[in-house]
Design an enzyme around this catalytic site. Structure first.
Site, PDB file in Angstrom:
ATOM      1  N   ASP A 124       0.862  -1.181   0.000  1.00  0.00           N
ATOM      2  CA  ASP A 124       0.000   0.000   0.000  1.00  0.00           C
ATOM      3  C   ASP A 124       0.897   1.229   0.000  1.00  0.00           C
ATOM      4  O   ASP A 124       1.694   1.420   0.920  1.00  0.00           O
ATOM      5  CB  ASP A 124      -0.899  -0.014   1.237  1.00  0.00           C
ATOM      6  CG  ASP A 124      -1.980   1.056   1.185  1.00  0.00           C
ATOM      7  OD1 ASP A 124      -1.752   2.115   0.566  1.00  0.00           O
ATOM      8  OD2 ASP A 124      -3.049   0.828   1.771  1.00  0.00           O
TER       9      ASP A 124
ATOM     10  N   SER B 133      -1.313  13.167 -15.346  1.00  0.00           N
ATOM     11  CA  SER B 133      -2.609  13.194 -16.025  1.00  0.00           C
ATOM     12  C   SER B 133      -2.856  14.521 -16.731  1.00  0.00           C
ATOM     13  O   SER B 133      -2.478  15.586 -16.234  1.00  0.00           O
ATOM     14  CB  SER B 133      -3.725  12.953 -15.003  1.00  0.00           C
ATOM     15  OG  SER B 133      -4.993  13.224 -15.544  1.00  0.00           O
TER      16      SER B 133
ATOM     17  N   GLU C 120      -5.561  15.906 -16.753  1.00  0.00           N
ATOM     18  CA  GLU C 120      -6.468  16.670 -15.890  1.00  0.00           C
ATOM     19  C   GLU C 120      -5.719  17.786 -15.154  1.00  0.00           C
ATOM     20  O   GLU C 120      -6.347  18.747 -14.695  1.00  0.00           O
ATOM     21  CB  GLU C 120      -7.143  15.741 -14.879  1.00  0.00           C
ATOM     22  CG  GLU C 120      -8.191  14.819 -15.466  1.00  0.00           C
ATOM     23  CD  GLU C 120      -9.494  15.535 -15.821  1.00  0.00           C
ATOM     24  OE1 GLU C 120      -9.804  16.569 -15.186  1.00  0.00           O
ATOM     25  OE2 GLU C 120     -10.194  15.060 -16.730  1.00  0.00           O
TER      26      GLU C 120
ATOM     27  N   TYR D  15      -8.580  15.416  -7.499  1.00  0.00           N
ATOM     28  CA  TYR D  15      -7.743  14.440  -8.200  1.00  0.00           C
ATOM     29  C   TYR D  15      -6.614  15.137  -8.948  1.00  0.00           C
ATOM     30  O   TYR D  15      -5.439  14.749  -8.840  1.00  0.00           O
ATOM     31  CB  TYR D  15      -8.598  13.632  -9.176  1.00  0.00           C
ATOM     32  CG  TYR D  15      -7.811  12.834 -10.187  1.00  0.00           C
ATOM     33  CD1 TYR D  15      -7.181  11.653  -9.832  1.00  0.00           C
ATOM     34  CD2 TYR D  15      -7.698  13.276 -11.506  1.00  0.00           C
ATOM     35  CE1 TYR D  15      -6.448  10.918 -10.762  1.00  0.00           C
ATOM     36  CE2 TYR D  15      -6.974  12.551 -12.436  1.00  0.00           C
ATOM     37  CZ  TYR D  15      -6.353  11.377 -12.065  1.00  0.00           C
ATOM     38  OH  TYR D  15      -5.630  10.663 -12.982  1.00  0.00           O
TER      39      TYR D  15
END
Length: 340
Positions: free
Chosen positions: A68, A138, A140, A167
């Site tokens: 993780d 990204s 974005e 995000y």
């Protein structure tokens, strides 16, 4: 599932976080085809999340390990057992924009701080010279910003970031962390600023797959007029859509370069969601689809990104990469899968 003996796959070892996702599964396929040992990192869950990599279960050079990226000790443990890996691909993220508005803290911890944890662990473990690092950035991050040249609007490596979601903010933080650790510690760390990339392995909550899956189920139900309508948000948003299988090739190419750098990966074409609907419904001979689609105000983003169109000149010239799959072929590929 581990590699034993004198098999050829021991030439190189790569670690992939997010291996169960669309990109991670395609990247694992690619690296295994190049005789890598691939270590896929998976977060433990009470449900099975390995559907995209089921076909790799018996590959002798593919190994799944628990980990993780939000847990620093977990990363150190990973690097302890796989310090001989020469490439590390970080594809793990809370990657859904709409979800990031509802879970901004989680998105920050995974998408932003997770990348920082990985970079710092590479430094702390003394792997700055032996392990190359790839970060999935990204489009974005550009948000509402673009360049305008000769009335053409586009984004490239020099376009200023203006993130429009938690995000995108987290991705910007991770992207800047890559730059900083590259400059401060000499890590061979590169970031691919990937524009939207799709395919049959795309998550069903992303708009392209939501559309093709709905059409597949609609056709299977004999186009029953009572079938629940396809609920979508803004149909006028424009995106530069490519095929994920093409884009993971660019990821690998970046880590084969002598010097690290950041690259925009895209097709150089943009299409609206409305155009995607046209292409998808035409594929099943339904030219008029408006009666089957319901625009739902709840599915609009609080802050919209209206227009994304990338310029991949740098990737073409320096990496020798270019997309292979057209917009039309991408839509057809996804429909074929969801109609089966």
């Amino acid at each position: 599932m581990s590699c034993k003996g004198n098999c050829s796959c021991k030439k190189k070892k790569a670690i992939i976080t997010g291996v169960t996702g669309q990109d991670g599964s395609h990247l694992a396929d690619l690296l295994l085809s190049k005789n890598y040992t691939v270590v896929g990192v998976i977060r433990r869950s009470s449900v099975d999340t390995t559907s995209r990599i089921k076909h790799l279960a018996n590959q002798k050079c593919f190994k799944l390990v628990e980990g993780d990226i939000t847990d620093y000790s977990s990363i150190l443990n990973l690097l302890h057992f796989h310090s001989d890996a020469t490439e590390f691909y970080n594809l793990a993220a809370q990657s859904h924009v709409a979800t990031s508005f509802k879970q901004p803290g989680l998105t920050w911890d995974v998408t932003g701080k997770g990348c920082l944890n990985l970079l710092q662990a590479i430094v702390d473990f003394g792997l700055t010279k032996s392990m190359k690092f790839y970060q999935a950035s990204s489009s974005e991050m550009f948000g509402k910003n673009y360049n305008i040249v000769n009335n053409r609007k586009y984004q490239d490596e020099n376009t200023r970031f203006l993130p429009q979601s938690p995000y995108a903010i987290a991705k910007c933080a991770a992207h800047e962390a890559v730059r900083l650790y590259r400059e401060a510690y000499g890590i061979h760390a590169s970031a691919g600023i990937l524009f939207n990339h799709e395919g049959p392995r795309r998550g069903e909550n992303f708009v392209t797959r939501k559309i093709t899956k709905w059409i597949g189920e609609f056709v299977k139900n004999n186009c029953d007029p009572s079938f629940p309508k396809l609920r979508l948000g803004n149909l006028e948003a424009y995106r530069d859509w490519g095929y994920a299988g093409d884009y993971v090739e660019a990821m690998h190419m970046m880590l084969q370069q002598e010097s690290p750098d950041d690259y925009v990966i895209c097709t150089g074409e943009t299409h609206s969601i409305r155009e995607f609907l046209d292409a998808a419904f035409n594929y099943v001979d339904i030219p008029e689809w408006s009666q089957y689609v319901l625009q739902d105000a709840e599915l609009y983003r609080p802050a919209e990104v209206d227009y994304l169109l990338g310029d991949n000149t740098k990737a073409k010239e320096k990496l020798g990469w270019q997309p292979k799959t057209s917009f039309k072929d991408l839509v057809a590929m996804m429909l074929k899968h969801d109609l089966q």
